[in-house]
Motif scaffolding. Structure first.
Motif, mmCIF file in Angstrom:
data_model
loop_
_atom_site.group_PDB
_atom_site.id
_atom_site.type_symbol
_atom_site.label_atom_id
_atom_site.label_comp_id
_atom_site.label_asym_id
_atom_site.label_seq_id
_atom_site.Cartn_x
_atom_site.Cartn_y
_atom_site.Cartn_z
ATOM 1 N N ASP A 1 -1.890 7.683 -1.257
ATOM 2 C CA ASP A 1 -0.329 5.822 -1.124
ATOM 3 C C ASP A 1 -1.104 4.563 -1.129
ATOM 4 O O ASP A 1 -0.581 4.209 -2.493
ATOM 5 N N HIS A 2 -2.816 4.724 -1.384
ATOM 6 C CA HIS A 2 -3.289 3.324 -1.742
ATOM 7 C C HIS A 2 -3.669 3.369 -3.304
ATOM 8 O O HIS A 2 -3.069 2.775 -4.141
ATOM 9 N N VAL A 3 -3.774 5.013 -3.711
ATOM 10 C CA VAL A 3 -4.218 4.877 -5.277
ATOM 11 C C VAL A 3 -3.179 5.214 -5.771
ATOM 12 O O VAL A 3 -2.934 4.968 -6.530
ATOM 13 N N ALA A 4 -2.137 5.678 -5.197
ATOM 14 C CA ALA A 4 -0.973 5.549 -6.483
ATOM 15 C C ALA A 4 -0.640 4.457 -6.210
ATOM 16 O O ALA A 4 0.330 3.391 -7.435
ATOM 17 N N GLN A 5 -0.152 3.232 -5.747
ATOM 18 C CA GLN A 5 -0.384 1.510 -5.612
ATOM 19 C C GLN A 5 -1.177 1.611 -7.189
ATOM 20 O O GLN A 5 -0.861 0.500 -7.978
ATOM 21 N N VAL A 6 -1.849 1.425 -7.249
ATOM 22 C CA VAL A 6 -2.793 1.045 -7.567
ATOM 23 C C VAL A 6 -3.728 1.724 -9.427
ATOM 24 O O VAL A 6 -2.974 0.533 -9.838
ATOM 25 N N THR A 7 -2.594 2.926 -8.866
ATOM 26 C CA THR A 7 -2.462 3.361 -10.078
ATOM 27 C C THR A 7 -1.102 3.189 -10.740
ATOM 28 O O THR A 7 -1.551 2.392 -12.426
#
Length: 229
Positions: free
Chosen positions: A54-60
């Motif tokens: 979730d965090h990786v998707a958010q920043v991506t």
């Protein structure tokens, strides 16, 4: 002009970067400090599980809406900076968009390979905090007592989930690692420092500072490292 995406460590939000944001903006750069999902001090506490994906998707997603600077070499106009847990996030983002990223900067941070988790990369002292800190809710790790009042319980799933990396992040041409040496005992990031030192792609710096590298002259140190990347 460079776009800086800044990702904080566990329990922290974009506010942690405030002293650095002002300095970078004064130089004319675009600065995007990120508050990972579930850690906004102004929002209601989350009720659902939040993981590293979730965090990786958010920043991506945040990176993908940044307009490409046409005059940058090969379109590489973004510098990703991660502190502590944030290192796992910026590695995942760079793996998804390696050709947009000019440099990766790990500030006393996790540097995962595929299959690594925050748990697997840190030591027993850190594990003890994950366990004791999550005892209250079973789902979120409470901040340490000395953390800033804005710190929020951190999603336990994001610390336990393994990174999913293809290795594309290694195409990013510049990689810096900062070791914070002022720990009372063994640093939970000791294995990460050793990993970076053993990797010819990394430039490693040792700073006589605490893990919270934003303390004291920290913003100026970070600025001197990243302003010209």
């Amino acid at each position: 002009m460079t776009t800086y995406l800044l990702v904080p460590g566990a329990n922290h939000g974009g506010w942690w970067w405030d002293p650095l944001v002002e300095k970078l903006q004064a130089l004319g750069h675009v600065v995007l400090p990120t508050t990972p999902i579930g850690l906004d001090p102004a929002a209601e506490p989350p009720r659902e599980a939040i993981n590293l994906d979730d965090h990786v998707a958010q920043v991506t997603a945040a990176l993908r809406v940044v307009p490409v600077q046409a005059d940058t070499p090969a379109g590489r106009d973004v510098v990703l900076v991660g502190h502590s847990y944030g290192g796992s996030i910026i590695s995942g983002v760079a793996d998804a968009e390696p050709d947009r990223v000019r440099a990766l900067v790990y500030l006393d941070a996790l540097v995962p390979e595929d299959g690594d988790s925050s748990w697997s990369m840190t030591n027993e002292e850190e594990h003890a905090w994950y366990v004791s800190g999550s005892a209250r809710t079973g789902a979120f790790v409470d901040p340490m007592p000395f953390f800033d009042d804005r710190a929020r319980p951190h999603p336990l799933a994001s610390l336990m989930q393994a990174s999913k990396l293809t290795g594309a992040w290694r195409r990013v041409p510049v990689k810096h690692y900062v070791e914070a040496t002022d720990w009372p005992g063994e640093s939970p990031m000791a294995a990460m420092t050793a990993r970076a030192r053993g990797d010819e792609q990394f430039i490693v710096h040792s700073w006589d500072t605490t893990h919270n590298v934003m303390m004291h002259d920290g913003p100026d140190r970070v600025l001197s490292l990243i302003a010209d990347l």
